[in-house]
Design a protein around this motif. Structure first.
Motif, PDB file in Angstrom:
ATOM      1  N   ASN A 269      82.366  25.975  19.874  1.00 46.12           N
ATOM      2  CA  ASN A 269      81.536  25.164  20.756  1.00 46.12           C
ATOM      3  C   ASN A 269      80.267  25.852  21.217  1.00 46.12           C
ATOM      4  N   GLY A 270      79.981  27.058  20.744  1.00 44.40           N
ATOM      5  CA  GLY A 270      78.733  27.709  21.093  1.00 44.40           C
ATOM      6  C   GLY A 270      78.548  27.930  22.582  1.00 44.40           C
ATOM      7  N   ARG A 271      79.611  28.278  23.272  1.00 42.07           N
ATOM      8  CA  ARG A 271      79.539  28.515  24.713  1.00 42.07           C
ATOM      9  C   ARG A 271      80.238  29.813  25.059  1.00 42.07           C
ATOM     10  N   PHE A 272      79.568  30.587  25.912  1.00 40.83           N
ATOM     11  CA  PHE A 272      80.173  31.797  26.457  1.00 40.83           C
ATOM     12  C   PHE A 272      80.178  31.685  27.973  1.00 40.83           C
TER      13      PHE A 272
ATOM     14  N   LEU B 264      85.124  24.102  29.851  1.00 44.41           N
ATOM     15  CA  LEU B 264      84.045  23.955  28.866  1.00 44.41           C
ATOM     16  C   LEU B 264      84.515  24.149  27.427  1.00 44.41           C
ATOM     17  N   GLY B 265      85.728  24.637  27.228  1.00 43.52           N
ATOM     18  CA  GLY B 265      86.170  24.999  25.885  1.00 43.52           C
ATOM     19  C   GLY B 265      85.371  26.178  25.366  1.00 43.52           C
ATOM     20  N   ALA B 266      84.993  27.065  26.283  1.00 42.13           N
ATOM     21  CA  ALA B 266      84.114  28.195  25.969  1.00 42.13           C
ATOM     22  C   ALA B 266      84.910  29.469  25.697  1.00 42.13           C
ATOM     23  N   VAL B 267      84.222  30.440  25.130  1.00 41.06           N
ATOM     24  CA  VAL B 267      84.761  31.785  24.940  1.00 41.06           C
ATOM     25  C   VAL B 267      84.485  32.563  26.225  1.00 41.06           C
TER      26      VAL B 267
ATOM     27  N   GLY C 213      95.539  30.023  26.730  1.00 43.50           N
ATOM     28  CA  GLY C 213      94.955  29.387  25.548  1.00 43.50           C
ATOM     29  C   GLY C 213      93.439  29.374  25.537  1.00 43.50           C
ATOM     30  N   VAL C 214      92.807  30.194  26.371  1.00 43.31           N
ATOM     31  CA  VAL C 214      91.348  30.298  26.413  1.00 43.31           C
ATOM     32  C   VAL C 214      90.922  31.427  25.486  1.00 43.31           C
ATOM     33  N   ARG C 215      89.979  31.138  24.610  1.00 45.72           N
ATOM     34  CA  ARG C 215      89.484  32.170  23.683  1.00 45.72           C
ATOM     35  C   ARG C 215      88.701  33.223  24.454  1.00 45.72           C
ATOM     36  N   THR C 216      88.773  34.447  23.960  1.00 48.58           N
ATOM     37  CA  THR C 216      88.133  35.565  24.656  1.00 48.58           C
ATOM     38  C   THR C 216      87.349  36.431  23.681  1.00 48.58           C
ATOM     39  N   LYS C 217      86.482  37.228  24.266  1.00 48.73           N
ATOM     40  CA  LYS C 217      85.698  38.199  23.510  1.00 48.73           C
ATOM     41  C   LYS C 217      85.517  39.401  24.421  1.00 48.73           C
ATOM     42  N   TRP C 218      85.720  40.571  23.862  1.00 45.31           N
ATOM     43  CA  TRP C 218      85.479  41.791  24.629  1.00 45.31           C
ATOM     44  C   TRP C 218      83.985  41.982  24.843  1.00 45.31           C
ATOM     45  N   GLN C 219      83.636  42.466  26.008  1.00 43.47           N
ATOM     46  CA  GLN C 219      82.239  42.757  26.338  1.00 43.47           C
ATOM     47  C   GLN C 219      81.648  43.761  25.353  1.00 43.47           C
TER      48      GLN C 219
END
Length: 173
Positions: free
Chosen positions: A19-22, A104-107, A123-129
């Motif tokens: 979804n192109g959202r962080f 938002l369905g964001a990362v 169930g929320v997608r994540t990304k390490w800083q």
């Protein structure tokens, strides 16, 4: 070093499917701001909507940093929806970040391990800083000179594992 238009990393295609959202937590915003890299996050915009909870921006970030809200950052109000029996190691702001990312369905981008763990459970997608930092640098959001001059200060305050620190130090364009 980079010349002209910043490159778009292969990660852009992966995150576009997300979804192109962080949603950026305070560790991300403050970590980048402390070493003068906050504006570099703009390299992700407009392909990505970058957002943070309003309470985080006004009550945690702004009192500690002399920055106006960048045009690429959306600040959104988030109702407090914390189950007092499930608070665990998360702060009110962490819960707001998690809630916003979920809505938002964001990362959710963080370096906070308990927040990342809870997000994964929800169930929320994540990304390490650290991954976002490396990709921002590699896409020319941060110049080589600025990176080399400030990466030591960034790492001194980031409290990361030796392996992650080594990856960040070894990043190249």
């Amino acid at each position: 070093d980079c010349r002209g238009t910043p490159r778009r990393p292969a990660a852009f295609a992966v995150y576009r499917r997300m979804n192109g959202r962080f949603v950026l937590d305070n560790t991300v915003l403050s970590g980048f701001a402390a070493v003068g890299w906050l504006s570099s996050l703009g390299v992700w915009h407009p392909e990505y909507e970058l957002t943070t909870p309003e309470q985080l921006w006004t009550d945690e970030f702004r009192p500690n940093h002399d920055h106006e809200r960048p045009a690429w950052l959306t600040v959104q109000p988030v109702e407090r929806q914390v189950d007092p029996e499930r608070t665990g190691q998360l702060s009110d702001t962490d819960w707001r970040c998690l809630s916003l990312a979920n809505r938002l369905g964001a990362v959710l981008v963080t370096r906070d391990a308990p927040l990342k763990r809870r997000a994964n459970e929800e169930g929320v997608r994540t990304k390490w800083q650290g991954s976002l930092l490396i990709e921002t640098f590699e896409t020319c959001g941060i110049t080589t000179t600025a990176y080399q001059e400030s990466v030591g200060s960034y790492l001194a305050n980031a409290h990361l594992s030796t392996g992650v620190e080594d990856e960040i130090r070894a990043a190249e364009k």
